[in-house]
Design an enzyme around this catalytic site. Structure first.
Site, PDB file in Angstrom:
ATOM      1  CE  LYS A 111     -11.014  11.562 -11.181  1.00  0.00           C
ATOM      2  NZ  LYS A 111     -11.044  11.556 -12.626  1.00  0.00           N
ATOM      3  CE  LYS A 194     -15.035   7.025 -15.183  1.00  0.00           C
ATOM      4  NZ  LYS A 194     -15.895   8.181 -15.497  1.00  0.00           N
ATOM      5  CE  LYS A 197     -16.806  15.699 -16.806  1.00  0.00           C
ATOM      6  NZ  LYS A 197     -16.307  15.579 -15.428  1.00  0.00           N
TER       7      LYS A 197
END
Ligand code: ATP
Ligand code: MG
Length: 327
Positions: A111, A194, A197
């Site tokens: 991230k 992966k 969302k």
């Protein structure tokens, strides 16, 4: 009764990955113990998010929990931010996790990858501290999560060990557990990544219409050849679709392979789309009912007060153990 705990971040529209790896499993295991399932709204702040979006997403996650079959009479469903004990304990626990181990977390690396170092929030870095706190504050033993969260639960285990070595038997040791099939659903457009969302490529959203879901599956990236075979290395696209099919129908990979001998990718994808639609039709209808029922706020308020009662005891125990005066 063992305590079971998990949560989902209201960072965006929930995906089929969240459904298979988390939601569906929560409702399956809930009666095996005393279960706490929360909406991880404080964790959703670790990357920029619009206040109105966060509010709507939080309500949505609550509605999806109930639509998936979580029973608010049995399972404590609540907002993380409605129980200040999580944050209070995190301030204490941050002293028992180290910079080195936090910087090795895959989620942090993923991230923060595209961010300049001076723009990376401390909250993103310290995420596993709050997550460890979410877990140990309820003395939770069983932590049902998707594969990507196992590393954080392992870190929480390290913390518990470290803490208890120093202060005695204060914290309960948690353990991650995953669904047998579907703990890591991959993106339909890049089956080496992966489904997430917060990364809209190749996602199926639970809010997508049934037609859109079917379209997305029919146009999912597949692999060379035309055989339906579970082989993650050479056939990641087909293997991912087989995983979705297997997790929703209970059929084994072998059974699926046998069923599609001599048939092509088109037939196979149609079967996957049918299974998804079969599962999503009643689920989406229940979601609409829950939203219309106007019950969500009451469920969350009840959940928060039940959660606070349990967590206050743990917080006291920890404060006492470490020597906070008059606790
Ligand atoms: P974000 O991109 O914001 O991190 P996310 O889709 O990863 O979103 P989380 O809120 O981080 O969702 O995770 C909620 C739960 O869903 C966790 O238990 C996580 O392991 C699980 N999960 C997330 N993505 C998948 C996936 N692709 N397959 C299976 N489980 C998943
Ligand atoms: Mg995630």
């Amino acid at each position: 009764m063992e305590r079971i705990l998990s949560g989902i971040k209201p960072t965006g529209q929930l995906t089929l990955g969240n459904y298979i790896g988390a939601l569906k499993n929560f409702s399956k295991v809930q009666y095996e113990g005393e279960t706490f399932i929360f909406i991880a709204d404080l964790h959703a702040l670790t990357l920029p998010i619009d206040p109105e979006v966060l509010r709507n997403n939080s309500r949505d996650v609550a509605a999806y929990y109930i639509a998936a079959g979580l029973d608010p009479k049995h399972t404590t469903i609540f907002l993380q931010s409605d129980n200040p004990s999580h944050s209070e304990l995190a301030i204490i626990l941050q002293n028992y996790l180290y910079m080195g181990e936090l910087s090795r977390m895959t989620q942090f690396k993923d991230k923060s990858q595209k961010m300049k170092e001076e723009a990376i929030g401390l909250g993103l870095f310290a995420y596993p501290v709050l997550m460890a706190s979410d877990i140990v504050i309820y003395d939770a033993k069983r932590i049902p999560v998707g594969e990507d969260q196992v590393q954080h639960v392992e870190l929480a285990r390290d913390l518990v060990k470290r803490f208890n070595n120093r202060y005695g038997d204060v914290l309960v040791m948690p353990k991650a557990e995953m669904v047998k099939v579907g703990a890591r659903i991959m993106s339909l457009s890049d089956p080496t990544k992966k489904m997430s969302k917060s990364d809209p490529k190749g996602d199926i959203y639970l809010s997508d219409s049934l037609e859109v879901m079917r379209k997305k599956i029919m146009s999912a990236v597949t692999d060379m050849g035309r055989e339906i075979k579970y082989d993650v290395e050479n056939k990641p696209g087909i293997s991912n679709l087989m995983t979705i099919l297997s997790s929703l129908t209970g059929k084994s990979f072998q059974e699926i392979e046998n069923e599609f001998v001599g048939k092509g990718y088109g037939d196979f994808k149609r079967a996957v789309a049918d299974a998804v639609i079969n599962e999503m039709t009643p689920f989406k209808a229940r979601y609409e009912e829950v939203i219309k029922s106007g019950e969500i706020d009451k469920i969350l308020a009840d959940g928060a007060s039940r959660a606070r009662k349990v967590s206050e005891l743990t917080l006291k125990r920890v404060q006492k153990a470490i020597g906070l005066y008059n606790k």
